[in-house]
Design a protein around this motif. Structure first.
Motif, PDB file in Angstrom:
ATOM      1  N   ARG A 139       0.830  -1.214   0.000  1.00  0.00           N
ATOM      2  CA  ARG A 139       0.000   0.000   0.000  1.00  0.00           C
ATOM      3  C   ARG A 139       0.862   1.260   0.000  1.00  0.00           C
ATOM      4  O   ARG A 139       0.575   2.220  -0.724  1.00  0.00           O
ATOM      5  CB  ARG A 139      -0.921  -0.016   1.223  1.00  0.00           C
ATOM      6  CG  ARG A 139      -1.970   1.060   1.231  1.00  0.00           C
ATOM      7  CD  ARG A 139      -2.954   0.811   2.362  1.00  0.00           C
ATOM      8  NE  ARG A 139      -3.985   1.818   2.402  1.00  0.00           N
ATOM      9  CZ  ARG A 139      -4.982   1.807   3.270  1.00  0.00           C
ATOM     10  NH1 ARG A 139      -5.083   0.809   4.158  1.00  0.00           N
ATOM     11  NH2 ARG A 139      -5.893   2.760   3.262  1.00  0.00           N
ATOM     12  N   SER A 140       1.931   1.230   0.787  1.00  0.00           N
ATOM     13  CA  SER A 140       2.822   2.391   0.847  1.00  0.00           C
ATOM     14  C   SER A 140       3.531   2.614  -0.482  1.00  0.00           C
ATOM     15  O   SER A 140       3.737   3.759  -0.914  1.00  0.00           O
ATOM     16  CB  SER A 140       3.856   2.205   1.963  1.00  0.00           C
ATOM     17  OG  SER A 140       3.231   2.138   3.221  1.00  0.00           O
ATOM     18  N   TRP A 142       2.394   1.804  -3.474  1.00  0.00           N
ATOM     19  CA  TRP A 142       1.431   2.387  -4.403  1.00  0.00           C
ATOM     20  C   TRP A 142       1.245   3.883  -4.127  1.00  0.00           C
ATOM     21  O   TRP A 142       1.160   4.699  -5.057  1.00  0.00           O
ATOM     22  CB  TRP A 142       0.082   1.682  -4.308  1.00  0.00           C
ATOM     23  CG  TRP A 142      -0.237   0.832  -5.506  1.00  0.00           C
ATOM     24  CD1 TRP A 142      -0.514  -0.500  -5.517  1.00  0.00           C
ATOM     25  CD2 TRP A 142      -0.313   1.263  -6.868  1.00  0.00           C
ATOM     26  NE1 TRP A 142      -0.749  -0.929  -6.807  1.00  0.00           N
ATOM     27  CE2 TRP A 142      -0.639   0.130  -7.658  1.00  0.00           C
ATOM     28  CE3 TRP A 142      -0.124   2.487  -7.520  1.00  0.00           C
ATOM     29  CZ2 TRP A 142      -0.787   0.184  -9.038  1.00  0.00           C
ATOM     30  CZ3 TRP A 142      -0.266   2.553  -8.904  1.00  0.00           C
ATOM     31  CH2 TRP A 142      -0.599   1.417  -9.644  1.00  0.00           C
ATOM     32  N   HIS A 143       1.195   4.254  -2.860  1.00  0.00           N
ATOM     33  CA  HIS A 143       1.051   5.671  -2.512  1.00  0.00           C
ATOM     34  C   HIS A 143       2.230   6.479  -3.057  1.00  0.00           C
ATOM     35  O   HIS A 143       2.049   7.573  -3.608  1.00  0.00           O
ATOM     36  CB  HIS A 143       0.961   5.821  -0.986  1.00  0.00           C
ATOM     37  CG  HIS A 143       0.899   7.251  -0.529  1.00  0.00           C
ATOM     38  ND1 HIS A 143      -0.230   8.026  -0.656  1.00  0.00           N
ATOM     39  CD2 HIS A 143       1.846   8.057   0.035  1.00  0.00           C
ATOM     40  CE1 HIS A 143       0.012   9.248  -0.192  1.00  0.00           C
ATOM     41  NE2 HIS A 143       1.264   9.283   0.234  1.00  0.00           N
ATOM     42  N   TRP A 144       3.424   5.923  -2.909  1.00  0.00           N
ATOM     43  CA  TRP A 144       4.629   6.606  -3.397  1.00  0.00           C
ATOM     44  C   TRP A 144       4.608   6.744  -4.920  1.00  0.00           C
ATOM     45  O   TRP A 144       4.841   7.829  -5.464  1.00  0.00           O
ATOM     46  CB  TRP A 144       5.866   5.837  -2.940  1.00  0.00           C
ATOM     47  CG  TRP A 144       7.150   6.276  -3.595  1.00  0.00           C
ATOM     48  CD1 TRP A 144       7.858   5.609  -4.541  1.00  0.00           C
ATOM     49  CD2 TRP A 144       7.856   7.496  -3.355  1.00  0.00           C
ATOM     50  NE1 TRP A 144       8.970   6.324  -4.909  1.00  0.00           N
ATOM     51  CE2 TRP A 144       8.991   7.492  -4.196  1.00  0.00           C
ATOM     52  CE3 TRP A 144       7.638   8.586  -2.510  1.00  0.00           C
ATOM     53  CZ2 TRP A 144       9.907   8.528  -4.219  1.00  0.00           C
ATOM     54  CZ3 TRP A 144       8.550   9.638  -2.531  1.00  0.00           C
ATOM     55  CH2 TRP A 144       9.677   9.594  -3.372  1.00  0.00           C
ATOM     56  N   ALA A 146       2.064   6.649  -6.974  1.00  0.00           N
ATOM     57  CA  ALA A 146       1.004   7.568  -7.396  1.00  0.00           C
ATOM     58  C   ALA A 146       1.421   9.021  -7.170  1.00  0.00           C
ATOM     59  O   ALA A 146       1.147   9.892  -8.000  1.00  0.00           O
ATOM     60  CB  ALA A 146      -0.284   7.268  -6.641  1.00  0.00           C
ATOM     61  N   THR A 147       2.090   9.283  -6.065  1.00  0.00           N
ATOM     62  CA  THR A 147       2.558  10.639  -5.786  1.00  0.00           C
ATOM     63  C   THR A 147       3.541  11.104  -6.850  1.00  0.00           C
ATOM     64  O   THR A 147       3.469  12.244  -7.334  1.00  0.00           O
ATOM     65  CB  THR A 147       3.217  10.700  -4.392  1.00  0.00           C
ATOM     66  OG1 THR A 147       2.247  10.326  -3.399  1.00  0.00           O
ATOM     67  CG2 THR A 147       3.739  12.101  -4.097  1.00  0.00           C
ATOM     68  N   ARG A 150       1.674  11.882 -10.053  1.00  0.00           N
ATOM     69  CA  ARG A 150       0.842  13.089  -9.983  1.00  0.00           C
ATOM     70  C   ARG A 150       1.665  14.353 -10.228  1.00  0.00           C
ATOM     71  O   ARG A 150       1.117  15.394 -10.583  1.00  0.00           O
ATOM     72  CB  ARG A 150       0.134  13.166  -8.632  1.00  0.00           C
ATOM     73  CG  ARG A 150      -1.090  12.256  -8.543  1.00  0.00           C
ATOM     74  CD  ARG A 150      -1.964  12.603  -7.360  1.00  0.00           C
ATOM     75  NE  ARG A 150      -1.343  12.238  -6.098  1.00  0.00           N
ATOM     76  CZ  ARG A 150      -1.539  11.076  -5.479  1.00  0.00           C
ATOM     77  NH1 ARG A 150      -2.340  10.163  -6.021  1.00  0.00           N
ATOM     78  NH2 ARG A 150      -0.951  10.816  -4.333  1.00  0.00           N
ATOM     79  N   GLN A 169      -5.782   5.064  -8.109  1.00  0.00           N
ATOM     80  CA  GLN A 169      -4.845   5.607  -7.126  1.00  0.00           C
ATOM     81  C   GLN A 169      -4.835   7.142  -7.126  1.00  0.00           C
ATOM     82  O   GLN A 169      -4.024   7.749  -6.429  1.00  0.00           O
ATOM     83  CB  GLN A 169      -3.433   5.082  -7.398  1.00  0.00           C
ATOM     84  CG  GLN A 169      -3.277   3.587  -7.243  1.00  0.00           C
ATOM     85  CD  GLN A 169      -3.513   3.100  -5.817  1.00  0.00           C
ATOM     86  OE1 GLN A 169      -3.216   3.810  -4.851  1.00  0.00           O
ATOM     87  NE2 GLN A 169      -4.043   1.899  -5.678  1.00  0.00           N
ATOM     88  N   GLY A 170      -5.730   7.738  -7.878  1.00  0.00           N
ATOM     89  CA  GLY A 170      -5.837   9.188  -7.879  1.00  0.00           C
ATOM     90  C   GLY A 170      -4.903   9.906  -8.833  1.00  0.00           C
ATOM     91  O   GLY A 170      -4.749  11.129  -8.751  1.00  0.00           O
TER      92      GLY A 170
END
Length: 371
Positions: A139-140, A142-144, A146-147, A150, A169-170
């Motif tokens: 999960r972490s 994927w967050h990285w 996606a950031t 973006r 993931q935005g």
């Protein structure tokens, strides 16, 4: 146009990211554009012989370290000199291939320099990490990722499944950019009857896998196919899983890493191509098999949903299901007419997918973000 290409993987390490970057550099050269490459430095033993340019683009090596459990793969460590290297080259576009550590540095540096970046999503790093015992970090990760995406002016994903994953993931400003295939190198005319005679002396059907031999590729699933009557398994590739696979598949032909004409012959000489990994964002090897006139059996997951048209260019099976894989290979093994029809459809399906057309599409994305 001046393009700085920052990649998490490059020669002499060969994988899908490296292959795509090399084709991009060649297209940029052919179209009269100027490029440079920044990539993780190869292992110390390889640095003296590693090329310092490709297709006229100089290569700058960033500091790197080996990936635990897969030392042949190097990943970049923080490199404070990266912004200065970009500033000196003065690019119009920063192209970031499979951004993770080095790519993240590049995207942020490009923003500070006021240069638009195009980020190419190509590797499911979260799934890759999970296969190497880091599932808790999925999960972490994927967050990285996606950031990082973006912050790019545009993200390019190779399949609709990958586009959807990024949107969930935005990540915004996502477009599909498929992958090309070398239609000269991969073609049915490279079928080698002498090689087939060596691999199948009794006229066996050649069922093969081409790719890295690593844990996340699930090549072990081929064991379910090994005892099908009249089948000879062929495994092309190298990687840390090879010793274990050779023990598990004692009757398979392991051809090792192949490139150039040897790879062309190996792929075109197969009767059925099998892919076993379920976390592919595209799967270049499957597309090369199609161009070679070989039907593909692949999991119904990820980019392979785009690459393989079930019932026309190959067959899908339930991801990770060894019995389902065996059943689909058995279907094609027992039906020569269907194999022939699929082989023709497979080759026809990639007729417009040469790297020239794909490269022109990429240049269009560059121009869009420069407006």
């Amino acid at each position: 146009m001046r393009v700085a290409v920052i990649t998490e993987s490059f020669l002499p390490h060969v994988d899908g990211v490296t292959n795509t970057v090399c084709r991009v550099l060649e297209h940029l050269r052919d179209q009269g554009h100027e490029a440079m490459v920044i990539a993780p430095a190869p292992a110390p033993a390889q640095r003296r012989t590693a090329a310092h340019s490709h297709a006229g683009a100089p290569v700058l090596w960033a500091p790197s370290a080996p990936l635990p459990g897969y030392p042949a793969f190097r990943f970049a460590v923080p490199w404070p000199a990266l912004p200065a290297a970009l500033r000196e080259f003065d690019p119009d576009i920063v192209h970031v291939a499979a951004p993770a550590g080095l790519g993240a540095q590049a995207v942020l540096a490009a923003r500070r320099l006021g240069v638009p970046s195009v980020a190419v999503y190509q590797t499911d790093i979260a799934a890759f990490a999970a296969r190497y015992g880091l599932r808790a970090a999925e999960r972490s990760i994927w967050h990285w990722i996606a950031t990082v995406h973006r912050h790019a002016a545009r993200t390019l994903a190779p399949s609709w499944d990958a586009v959807d994953a990024l949107l969930r993931q935005g990540v915004q400003r996502v477009a599909r950019w498929s992958r090309g295939v070398d239609l000269e190198r991969f073609d049915p005319r490279h079928r080698d009857e002498q090689l087939r005679g060596e691999l199948a002396p009794n006229g066996e059907l050649l069922v093969g896998y081409v790719g890295r031999l690593a844990r996340e590729k699930r090549v072990d699933l081929l064991a379910s196919v090994a005892d099908l009557p009249g089948i000879r398994l062929v495994v092309v590739g190298a990687g840390p899983s090879r010793p274990a696979l050779e023990r598990q598949l004692p009757n398979a032909a392991f051809l090792g890493f192949r490139s150039g004409s040897a790879l062309s012959a190996a792929v075109a000489s197969l009767d059925v191509f099998v892919h076993t990994g379920m976390h592919e964002t595209f799967c270049q090897a499957a597309q090369e098999a199609k161009a070679s006139g070989v039907p593909v059996v692949a999991p119904a997951a990820g980019g392979l949903l785009d690459v393989v048209e079930h019932g026309r260019t190959g067959l899908h099976y339930t991801p990770g299901d060894a019995a389902a894989l065996r059943a689909q290979v058995a279907v094609l093994a027992g039906d020569p007419g269907r194999r022939t029809a699929m082989a023709l459809a497979a080759q026809e399906s990639v007729a417009g997918c040469g790297w020239g057309a794909i490269g022109d599409e990429l240049l269009g994305h560059y121009r869009d973000v420069l407006v």
